[in-house]
Motif scaffolding. Sequence first.
Motif, PDB file in Angstrom:
ATOM      1  N   LEU A   1      -1.320  -1.147 -14.987  1.00 23.93           N
ATOM      2  CA  LEU A   1      -0.557  -1.089 -14.442  1.00 23.93           C
ATOM      3  C   LEU A   1       0.706  -2.452 -14.887  1.00 23.93           C
ATOM      4  O   LEU A   1       1.605  -3.026 -14.822  1.00 23.93           O
ATOM      5  CB  LEU A   1      -1.352  -2.347 -13.211  1.00 23.93           C
ATOM      6  CG  LEU A   1      -2.460  -1.776 -11.854  1.00 23.93           C
ATOM      7  CD1 LEU A   1      -3.007  -2.465 -11.568  1.00 23.93           C
ATOM      8  CD2 LEU A   1      -1.009  -1.865 -10.547  1.00 23.93           C
ATOM      9  N   TYR A   2      -0.514  -2.576 -15.981  1.00 20.44           N
ATOM     10  CA  TYR A   2       0.333  -3.548 -16.806  1.00 20.44           C
ATOM     11  C   TYR A   2       2.155  -2.616 -17.359  1.00 20.44           C
ATOM     12  O   TYR A   2       2.781  -3.797 -17.879  1.00 20.44           O
ATOM     13  CB  TYR A   2      -0.608  -3.758 -18.283  1.00 20.44           C
ATOM     14  CG  TYR A   2       0.336  -4.222 -19.482  1.00 20.44           C
ATOM     15  CD1 TYR A   2      -0.459  -5.605 -19.100  1.00 20.44           C
ATOM     16  CD2 TYR A   2       1.009  -4.621 -19.885  1.00 20.44           C
ATOM     17  CE1 TYR A   2      -0.155  -7.013 -20.205  1.00 20.44           C
ATOM     18  CE2 TYR A   2       1.115  -5.163 -20.945  1.00 20.44           C
ATOM     19  CZ  TYR A   2       1.356  -6.735 -20.733  1.00 20.44           C
ATOM     20  OH  TYR A   2       1.240  -7.521 -21.740  1.00 20.44           O
ATOM     21  N   ALA A   3       1.652  -1.799 -17.821  1.00 16.35           N
ATOM     22  CA  ALA A   3       3.494  -0.522 -17.856  1.00 16.35           C
ATOM     23  C   ALA A   3       4.467  -1.056 -16.744  1.00 16.35           C
ATOM     24  O   ALA A   3       5.274  -1.328 -17.534  1.00 16.35           O
ATOM     25  CB  ALA A   3       2.291   0.767 -18.121  1.00 16.35           C
TER      26      ALA A   3
ATOM     27  N   SER B   1      -6.512  -8.844 -15.509  1.00 12.06           N
ATOM     28  CA  SER B   1      -6.396  -8.345 -16.217  1.00 12.06           C
ATOM     29  C   SER B   1      -7.276  -8.103 -17.316  1.00 12.06           C
ATOM     30  O   SER B   1      -7.963  -7.113 -17.467  1.00 12.06           O
ATOM     31  CB  SER B   1      -4.829  -7.904 -16.822  1.00 12.06           C
ATOM     32  OG  SER B   1      -4.855  -7.606 -18.194  1.00 12.06           O
ATOM     33  N   ILE B   2      -7.098  -8.662 -17.815  1.00 10.89           N
ATOM     34  CA  ILE B   2      -8.411  -9.990 -19.152  1.00 10.89           C
ATOM     35  C   ILE B   2      -9.479  -9.486 -18.798  1.00 10.89           C
ATOM     36  O   ILE B   2      -9.591  -8.665 -19.528  1.00 10.89           O
ATOM     37  CB  ILE B   2      -7.611 -11.113 -20.112  1.00 10.89           C
ATOM     38  CG1 ILE B   2      -6.918 -11.223 -20.631  1.00 10.89           C
ATOM     39  CG2 ILE B   2      -8.996 -11.698 -20.763  1.00 10.89           C
ATOM     40  CD1 ILE B   2      -5.968 -13.111 -20.465  1.00 10.89           C
ATOM     41  N   MET B   3     -10.054 -10.150 -17.512  1.00 17.23           N
ATOM     42  CA  MET B   3     -11.781 -10.265 -17.155  1.00 17.23           C
ATOM     43  C   MET B   3     -11.499  -8.932 -17.211  1.00 17.23           C
ATOM     44  O   MET B   3     -12.734  -8.606 -17.077  1.00 17.23           O
ATOM     45  CB  MET B   3     -11.637 -10.882 -16.310  1.00 17.23           C
ATOM     46  CG  MET B   3     -12.138 -12.582 -16.146  1.00 17.23           C
ATOM     47  SD  MET B   3     -12.791 -13.366 -17.735  1.00 17.23           S
ATOM     48  CE  MET B   3     -13.696 -13.209 -16.602  1.00 17.23           C
ATOM     49  N   SER B   4     -11.255  -7.965 -17.090  1.00 15.07           N
ATOM     50  CA  SER B   4     -11.549  -6.656 -15.906  1.00 15.07           C
ATOM     51  C   SER B   4     -12.328  -5.411 -17.506  1.00 15.07           C
ATOM     52  O   SER B   4     -12.945  -5.204 -17.167  1.00 15.07           O
ATOM     53  CB  SER B   4     -10.770  -5.959 -15.375  1.00 15.07           C
ATOM     54  OG  SER B   4      -9.187  -5.751 -15.986  1.00 15.07           O
ATOM     55  N   LYS B   5     -10.952  -5.986 -18.430  1.00 15.24           N
ATOM     56  CA  LYS B   5     -11.699  -5.150 -19.814  1.00 15.24           C
ATOM     57  C   LYS B   5     -12.588  -5.765 -20.568  1.00 15.24           C
ATOM     58  O   LYS B   5     -13.468  -5.343 -20.931  1.00 15.24           O
ATOM     59  CB  LYS B   5     -10.119  -5.469 -21.116  1.00 15.24           C
ATOM     60  CG  LYS B   5      -9.433  -4.493 -20.364  1.00 15.24           C
ATOM     61  CD  LYS B   5      -8.033  -4.403 -21.333  1.00 15.24           C
ATOM     62  CE  LYS B   5      -6.719  -5.718 -21.177  1.00 15.24           C
ATOM     63  NZ  LYS B   5      -5.526  -5.926 -21.010  1.00 15.24           N
ATOM     64  N   LYS B   6     -12.984  -7.789 -20.302  1.00 17.00           N
ATOM     65  CA  LYS B   6     -13.894  -7.549 -21.038  1.00 17.00           C
ATOM     66  C   LYS B   6     -15.570  -7.333 -20.339  1.00 17.00           C
ATOM     67  O   LYS B   6     -16.843  -6.828 -20.541  1.00 17.00           O
ATOM     68  CB  LYS B   6     -14.069  -8.965 -20.706  1.00 17.00           C
ATOM     69  CG  LYS B   6     -12.977 -10.195 -21.459  1.00 17.00           C
ATOM     70  CD  LYS B   6     -13.439  -9.782 -22.935  1.00 17.00           C
ATOM     71  CE  LYS B   6     -12.226  -8.853 -23.909  1.00 17.00           C
ATOM     72  NZ  LYS B   6     -12.718  -8.662 -25.285  1.00 17.00           N
TER      73      LYS B   6
ATOM     74  N   ALA C   1       1.324 -18.720 -28.815  1.00 15.41           N
ATOM     75  CA  ALA C   1       1.154 -17.743 -27.830  1.00 15.41           C
ATOM     76  C   ALA C   1       1.521 -17.407 -26.081  1.00 15.41           C
ATOM     77  O   ALA C   1       3.168 -17.689 -26.513  1.00 15.41           O
ATOM     78  CB  ALA C   1       0.607 -19.135 -27.484  1.00 15.41           C
ATOM     79  N   PHE C   2       1.380 -16.889 -25.581  1.00 13.39           N
ATOM     80  CA  PHE C   2       1.123 -16.195 -24.464  1.00 13.39           C
ATOM     81  C   PHE C   2       1.721 -16.973 -23.676  1.00 13.39           C
ATOM     82  O   PHE C   2       2.681 -17.038 -22.775  1.00 13.39           O
ATOM     83  CB  PHE C   2       0.791 -15.507 -24.416  1.00 13.39           C
ATOM     84  CG  PHE C   2       0.652 -13.877 -23.372  1.00 13.39           C
ATOM     85  CD1 PHE C   2       1.261 -13.081 -23.870  1.00 13.39           C
ATOM     86  CD2 PHE C   2       0.395 -13.880 -22.055  1.00 13.39           C
ATOM     87  CE1 PHE C   2       1.884 -11.896 -23.001  1.00 13.39           C
ATOM     88  CE2 PHE C   2       0.803 -13.302 -21.577  1.00 13.39           C
ATOM     89  CZ  PHE C   2       1.220 -11.765 -21.615  1.00 13.39           C
ATOM     90  N   MET C   3       0.778 -17.925 -23.944  1.00 13.75           N
ATOM     91  CA  MET C   3       1.081 -19.629 -22.603  1.00 13.75           C
ATOM     92  C   MET C   3       1.677 -20.733 -23.136  1.00 13.75           C
ATOM     93  O   MET C   3       1.268 -21.376 -23.882  1.00 13.75           O
ATOM     94  CB  MET C   3      -0.187 -19.914 -22.154  1.00 13.75           C
ATOM     95  CG  MET C   3      -0.650 -18.945 -21.246  1.00 13.75           C
ATOM     96  SD  MET C   3      -0.072 -18.550 -19.913  1.00 13.75           S
ATOM     97  CE  MET C   3       0.537 -17.140 -19.209  1.00 13.75           C
TER      98      MET C   3
HETATM   99  N1  URA Z   1      -3.528  -9.490 -22.071  1.00 15.03           N
HETATM  100  C1  URA Z   1      -3.520  -8.763 -20.981  1.00 15.03           C
HETATM  101  O1  URA Z   1      -4.934  -7.986 -21.425  1.00 15.03           O
HETATM  102  N2  URA Z   1      -3.301  -8.571 -20.255  1.00 15.03           N
HETATM  103  C2  URA Z   1      -2.045  -9.168 -19.120  1.00 15.03           C
HETATM  104  O2  URA Z   1      -2.172  -8.991 -18.452  1.00 15.03           O
HETATM  105  C3  URA Z   1      -1.852 -10.182 -20.306  1.00 15.03           C
HETATM  106  C4  URA Z   1      -2.174 -10.647 -21.845  1.00 15.03           C
END
Ligand code: URA
Length: 437
Positions: free
Chosen positions: A167-169, A186-191, A209-211
């Motif tokens: 999905l990220y791609a 996305s971030i929380m799923s990996k954690k 930063a991203f934000m």
């Molecule tokens: N970092 C991530 O892991 N996912 C995102 O969607 C954006 C930044």
Amino acid sequence: MALFRMVDVIEKKRNGEVLSKEEITFFVNGYTDGTIPDYQASAFLMAIYFTGMTAEEQGHLTMAMAESGDQIDLSAIEGIKVDKHSTGGVGDTTTLILVPLVAACGVPVAKMSGRGLGHTGGTLDKLEAIDGFHIELTEAQFVKQVNDLKLAVIGQSGNLTPADKKLYALRDVTATVDSIPLIASSIMSKKIAAGANAIVLDVKTGDGAFMKTAADAKALAESMVAIGKQVGRNTMAVISDMSQPLGFAIGNALEVREAIATLQGQGPEDLTELCLVLGSKMVVAGGKADSIDEARAMLKAVIADGSALELFGKLIEAQGGNAKIIHNPSLLPTANYQIEVPALASGYVTKMEADDLGVAAMLLGAGRATKEDEIDLAVGIVLKKKIGDAVQQGEPLAIIHANTQDVEQSMALIQKHIAIGSEAVASPLLIGEMITG
Ligand code: URA
Ligand code: CA
């Protein structure tokens, strides 16, 4: 027969309705196994981009992605496993410091880290600046090492959250990356797939930063904390400043040195403070202190008595590296040339564009422009000034560490992106809002 038709799910989201857990899971599984095509997934992501998602929907999306591949089982590790995540920045050495710091207070730290694609390497690249250090542990070795020593760092498993990868791609090429519900899940799923019971988030805001704004950083932090609550993981967030690089060092071995100095109590003030703020939240979440004040005192004590640094040495030794570097950082890779970057005017530093300083370090070889690029672990930049500091013309703004004398491009970038004005300015506030469930 599928339970749903994807076109109906897209339409529902397009109309701003709330999706059920079953509908969201149908999408995630179908997209991951290829039965839902890119064009429908793209339309769906764009619908989310424009109409958003409730906390419940984000929780379902997070769990469906977390469950799409391997999940690390840390249940054999005693204690509450606390993970930390930073949304990324320039010269962010906090993970290297926090792993031994928090572990020295008794919290088990089973850290799964990635490589960097960006200005400098990720935590794994930085650790590999230590001669011999390897990150290839089996899951059983990983669990055993955390039980024995309280800490271990490994590379990301190949099949963690494949749904998020795919999905990220797709988001990357459909202008749907910067959607807060999508970033948060996305971030929380990996954690969650990495096995954390509790999660401390460092959400960066500012140029590097991203934000880019505090309001966006806060919204992202609130989304992730709400997801944590939804899925039963104790989650909290700290908003921290990335309008200038954190600490002084930008570059892999240079950041390992900075981490060692910080573990010795001699690190940069901002980096030290952020580690104490995040670390005390981790120690409380890990059940080793009852209050933030108590946790902070514990962290200071393990710095003062040297036990956090010694534990960093044990981590290095257990993973094959030369632990002598903790007392003799000159054993780390060192660049051939150290070149001063003189200030072009006198005055005060008013702005440091972290992003561009990161690019200056990358041009020296400290980071990757593409996934295949090799990193030069020795090179980078050590800042001599931060926002608010007075500076005289000709005085060094930074030292370039390079393996070539041809550093004109990096030098010009540094001089251009460290702004010098005639009026003194206050240094930016390092720690912003804290968000808890
Ligand atoms: N970092 C991530 O892991 N996912 C995102 O969607 C954006 C930044
Ligand atoms: Ca740094």
